[in-house]
Every structure is written in C-alpha cells, then in structure tokens.
Scaffold this motif. Structure first.
Motif, PDB file in Angstrom:
ATOM      1  N   GLU A  63       0.844  -1.198   0.000  1.00 14.94           N
ATOM      2  CA  GLU A  63       0.000   0.000   0.000  1.00 14.94           C
ATOM      3  C   GLU A  63       0.881   1.250   0.000  1.00 14.94           C
ATOM      4  OE1 GLU A  63      -3.409   0.048   0.004  1.00 14.94           O
ATOM      5  OE2 GLU A  63      -3.329  -2.129  -0.217  1.00 14.94           O
ATOM      6  N   LYS A  64       0.268   2.374  -0.344  1.00 13.57           N
ATOM      7  CA  LYS A  64       0.962   3.652  -0.312  1.00 13.57           C
ATOM      8  C   LYS A  64       1.389   3.946   1.126  1.00 13.57           C
ATOM      9  CE  LYS A  64       0.326   8.505  -1.389  1.00 13.57           C
ATOM     10  NZ  LYS A  64      -0.570   9.524  -1.934  1.00 13.57           N
ATOM     11  N   GLY A  65       2.662   4.301   1.322  1.00 15.51           N
ATOM     12  CA  GLY A  65       3.183   4.610   2.642  1.00 15.51           C
ATOM     13  C   GLY A  65       3.842   3.434   3.333  1.00 15.51           C
ATOM     14  N   ASP A  66       3.706   2.221   2.781  1.00 17.40           N
ATOM     15  CA  ASP A  66       4.334   1.045   3.393  1.00 17.40           C
ATOM     16  C   ASP A  66       5.849   1.090   3.231  1.00 17.40           C
ATOM     17  OD1 ASP A  66       1.887   0.103   4.070  1.00 17.40           O
ATOM     18  OD2 ASP A  66       1.853  -1.549   2.629  1.00 17.40           O
ATOM     19  N   LYS A  67       6.536   0.494   4.189  1.00 18.61           N
ATOM     20  CA  LYS A  67       7.987   0.333   4.118  1.00 18.61           C
ATOM     21  C   LYS A  67       8.257  -1.093   3.658  1.00 18.61           C
ATOM     22  CE  LYS A  67       8.824   4.181   6.587  1.00 18.61           C
ATOM     23  NZ  LYS A  67       8.721   5.403   5.887  1.00 18.61           N
ATOM     24  N   ILE A  68       9.126  -1.246   2.659  1.00 16.81           N
ATOM     25  CA  ILE A  68       9.477  -2.578   2.185  1.00 16.81           C
ATOM     26  C   ILE A  68      10.995  -2.729   2.216  1.00 16.81           C
ATOM     27  CG2 ILE A  68       7.441  -2.780   0.717  1.00 16.81           C
ATOM     28  CD1 ILE A  68       9.288  -2.269  -1.669  1.00 16.81           C
ATOM     29  N   GLU A  69      11.442  -3.973   2.158  1.00 20.28           N
ATOM     30  CA  GLU A  69      12.872  -4.265   2.171  1.00 20.28           C
ATOM     31  C   GLU A  69      13.176  -5.190   1.000  1.00 20.28           C
ATOM     32  OE1 GLU A  69      15.437  -6.595   5.276  1.00 20.28           O
ATOM     33  OE2 GLU A  69      15.046  -4.547   5.973  1.00 20.28           O
ATOM     34  N   ILE A  70      14.183  -4.813   0.217  1.00 20.91           N
ATOM     35  CA  ILE A  70      14.593  -5.599  -0.942  1.00 20.91           C
ATOM     36  C   ILE A  70      15.918  -6.267  -0.595  1.00 20.91           C
ATOM     37  CG2 ILE A  70      15.210  -5.525  -3.378  1.00 20.91           C
ATOM     38  CD1 ILE A  70      13.450  -2.947  -3.512  1.00 20.91           C
ATOM     39  N   ASN A  71      15.933  -7.600  -0.619  1.00 17.90           N
ATOM     40  CA  ASN A  71      17.115  -8.355  -0.217  1.00 17.90           C
ATOM     41  C   ASN A  71      17.944  -8.848  -1.392  1.00 17.90           C
ATOM     42  OD1 ASN A  71      16.583  -8.182   2.584  1.00 17.90           O
ATOM     43  ND2 ASN A  71      15.012  -9.745   2.334  1.00 17.90           N
ATOM     44  N   LYS A  72      17.418  -8.754  -2.603  1.00 16.98           N
ATOM     45  CA  LYS A  72      18.123  -9.247  -3.784  1.00 16.98           C
ATOM     46  C   LYS A  72      19.099  -8.171  -4.273  1.00 16.98           C
ATOM     47  CE  LYS A  72      18.392 -12.202  -7.286  1.00 16.98           C
ATOM     48  NZ  LYS A  72      18.126 -13.567  -7.517  1.00 16.98           N
ATOM     49  N   ILE A  73      20.325  -8.182  -3.703  1.00 13.16           N
ATOM     50  CA  ILE A  73      21.363  -7.210  -4.046  1.00 13.16           C
ATOM     51  C   ILE A  73      22.342  -7.902  -4.989  1.00 13.16           C
ATOM     52  CG2 ILE A  73      23.130  -5.668  -3.145  1.00 13.16           C
ATOM     53  CD1 ILE A  73      20.369  -5.001  -2.114  1.00 13.16           C
ATOM     54  N   ILE A  74      22.596  -7.288  -6.141  1.00 11.83           N
ATOM     55  CA  ILE A  74      23.520  -7.870  -7.108  1.00 11.83           C
ATOM     56  C   ILE A  74      24.926  -7.308  -6.915  1.00 11.83           C
ATOM     57  CG2 ILE A  74      24.018  -8.017  -9.576  1.00 11.83           C
ATOM     58  CD1 ILE A  74      21.127  -8.511  -9.956  1.00 11.83           C
ATOM     59  N   PHE A  75      25.023  -6.005  -6.660  1.00 12.56           N
ATOM     60  CA  PHE A  75      26.324  -5.360  -6.480  1.00 12.56           C
ATOM     61  C   PHE A  75      26.177  -4.275  -5.435  1.00 12.56           C
ATOM     62  CE2 PHE A  75      29.238  -1.890  -7.612  1.00 12.56           C
ATOM     63  CZ  PHE A  75      30.444  -2.567  -7.490  1.00 12.56           C
ATOM     64  N   LEU A  76      27.218  -4.131  -4.606  1.00 12.97           N
ATOM     65  CA  LEU A  76      27.229  -3.104  -3.572  1.00 12.97           C
ATOM     66  C   LEU A  76      28.555  -2.377  -3.654  1.00 12.97           C
ATOM     67  CD1 LEU A  76      25.586  -1.988  -1.212  1.00 12.97           C
ATOM     68  CD2 LEU A  76      26.730  -3.621   0.256  1.00 12.97           C
ATOM     69  N   ALA A  77      28.518  -1.078  -3.909  1.00 15.90           N
ATOM     70  CA  ALA A  77      29.745  -0.296  -4.066  1.00 15.90           C
ATOM     71  C   ALA A  77      30.476  -0.187  -2.730  1.00 15.90           C
ATOM     72  CB  ALA A  77      29.422   1.097  -4.592  1.00 15.90           C
ATOM     73  N   GLY A  78      31.785  -0.343  -2.763  1.00 15.22           N
ATOM     74  CA  GLY A  78      32.594  -0.200  -1.559  1.00 15.22           C
ATOM     75  C   GLY A  78      32.610  -1.425  -0.677  1.00 15.22           C
ATOM     76  N   SER A  79      32.079  -2.540  -1.156  1.00 16.51           N
ATOM     77  CA  SER A  79      32.048  -3.751  -0.361  1.00 16.51           C
ATOM     78  C   SER A  79      32.151  -4.958  -1.282  1.00 16.51           C
ATOM     79  CB  SER A  79      30.761  -3.829   0.455  1.00 16.51           C
ATOM     80  OG  SER A  79      30.698  -5.056   1.141  1.00 16.51           O
ATOM     81  N   ASN A  80      32.893  -5.967  -0.838  1.00 18.62           N
ATOM     82  CA  ASN A  80      33.006  -7.187  -1.627  1.00 18.62           C
ATOM     83  C   ASN A  80      31.794  -8.086  -1.427  1.00 18.62           C
ATOM     84  OD1 ASN A  80      35.469  -6.369  -2.551  1.00 18.62           O
ATOM     85  ND2 ASN A  80      36.619  -7.451  -0.979  1.00 18.62           N
ATOM     86  N   SER A  81      31.087  -7.892  -0.331  1.00 17.85           N
ATOM     87  CA  SER A  81      29.944  -8.726  -0.009  1.00 17.85           C
ATOM     88  C   SER A  81      28.667  -8.143  -0.602  1.00 17.85           C
ATOM     89  CB  SER A  81      29.791  -8.812   1.511  1.00 17.85           C
ATOM     90  OG  SER A  81      28.617  -9.487   1.842  1.00 17.85           O
ATOM     91  N   THR A  82      27.742  -9.030  -0.957  1.00 17.52           N
ATOM     92  CA  THR A  82      26.412  -8.585  -1.398  1.00 17.52           C
ATOM     93  C   THR A  82      25.388  -8.903  -0.314  1.00 17.52           C
ATOM     94  OG1 THR A  82      26.041 -10.678  -2.520  1.00 17.52           O
ATOM     95  CG2 THR A  82      26.916  -8.868  -3.849  1.00 17.52           C
ATOM     96  N   ASN A  83      25.871  -9.106   0.911  1.00 17.88           N
ATOM     97  CA  ASN A  83      25.003  -9.413   2.040  1.00 17.88           C
ATOM     98  C   ASN A  83      24.490  -8.097   2.629  1.00 17.88           C
ATOM     99  OD1 ASN A  83      23.620 -10.761   3.966  1.00 17.88           O
ATOM    100  ND2 ASN A  83      25.400 -11.350   5.166  1.00 17.88           N
ATOM    101  N   ALA A  84      23.440  -7.558   2.014  1.00 21.48           N
ATOM    102  CA  ALA A  84      22.880  -6.269   2.425  1.00 21.48           C
ATOM    103  C   ALA A  84      21.393  -6.261   2.105  1.00 21.48           C
ATOM    104  CB  ALA A  84      23.585  -5.126   1.703  1.00 21.48           C
ATOM    105  N   ALA A  85      20.742  -5.188   2.490  1.00 22.71           N
ATOM    106  CA  ALA A  85      19.326  -5.006   2.193  1.00 22.71           C
ATOM    107  C   ALA A  85      19.069  -3.530   1.909  1.00 22.71           C
ATOM    108  CB  ALA A  85      18.464  -5.469   3.354  1.00 22.71           C
ATOM    109  N   VAL A  86      18.113  -3.283   1.054  1.00 18.82           N
ATOM    110  CA  VAL A  86      17.737  -1.912   0.709  1.00 18.82           C
ATOM    111  C   VAL A  86      16.328  -1.682   1.244  1.00 18.82           C
ATOM    112  CG1 VAL A  86      17.220  -0.342  -1.180  1.00 18.82           C
ATOM    113  CG2 VAL A  86      19.194  -1.833  -1.326  1.00 18.82           C
TER     114      VAL A  86
END
Length: 96
Positions: A28-51
């Motif tokens: 819904e409008k205003g909801d907070k979501i989290e995207i876990n499918k990270i392909i590349f992360l600048a400044g880090s060798n790991s892709t273990n992150a969330a947006v």
C-alpha cells in the motif's frame, strides 16, 4: 554508496534518496518494504545487504500500442497496454 538491486526481473542502480519505478509490488501507499536481492554493492566485496524503501504510489505506465497486420488479407488489430507500476523512494542501504 550505491547498489544494484533486482526486482520484477529487472535491475536498478539505486542510492539513498533516489526514486524509481518498478514492476507492481503488493504494498500500500506509505508502506515500508525491504529488498534483499542485491547484485552489487559499491565499496564492499559482499552482497550481504538489504535496501529499505518506501512506497510513494501505485500507478500505471505509459500506453504501449500493439498493432498487428497481415498484408492483402484485410486483417488489422490495434490494442494497447498500460503496465502497473510501483513508485519507490530508497531510504537507506543496510549492510548486514
């Protein structure tokens, strides 16, 4: 810092504060979501992150015209399509 995320079968380059239009997500409008499918992360060798992102609106994209024709057969079909989209604001990129 920026990251490349994948959602809806497409890849998006995002950074904090950027606004993107993605394939429709069930939120819904205003909801907070989290995207876990990270392909590349600048400044880090790991892709273990969330947006984490916030849903700004649910809308439709521009109309795409589909026109089919067979010559000399008097066959013509004209239809249109508007894809459902979700507009997201990227709040932060969290390292795990």
């Amino acid at each position: 810092m920026f990251a490349v995320i994948e959602t809806g079968g497409k890849q998006y380059l995002v950074k904090q504060g950027s606004i993107i239009k993605v394939e429709k997500l069930e939120a819904e409008k205003g909801d907070k979501i989290e995207i876990n499918k990270i392909i590349f992360l600048a400044g880090s060798n790991s892709t273990n992150a969330a947006v984490s992102a916030e849903v700004l609106e649910q809308c439709k994209g521009e109309k795409v015209i589909i026109f089919k024709k067979k010559r000399r057969k008097n066959y013509r079909r004209k239809t249109g399509h508007r894809q459902h989209l979700t507009v997201l604001r990227i709040n932060e990129i969290n390292l795990k």
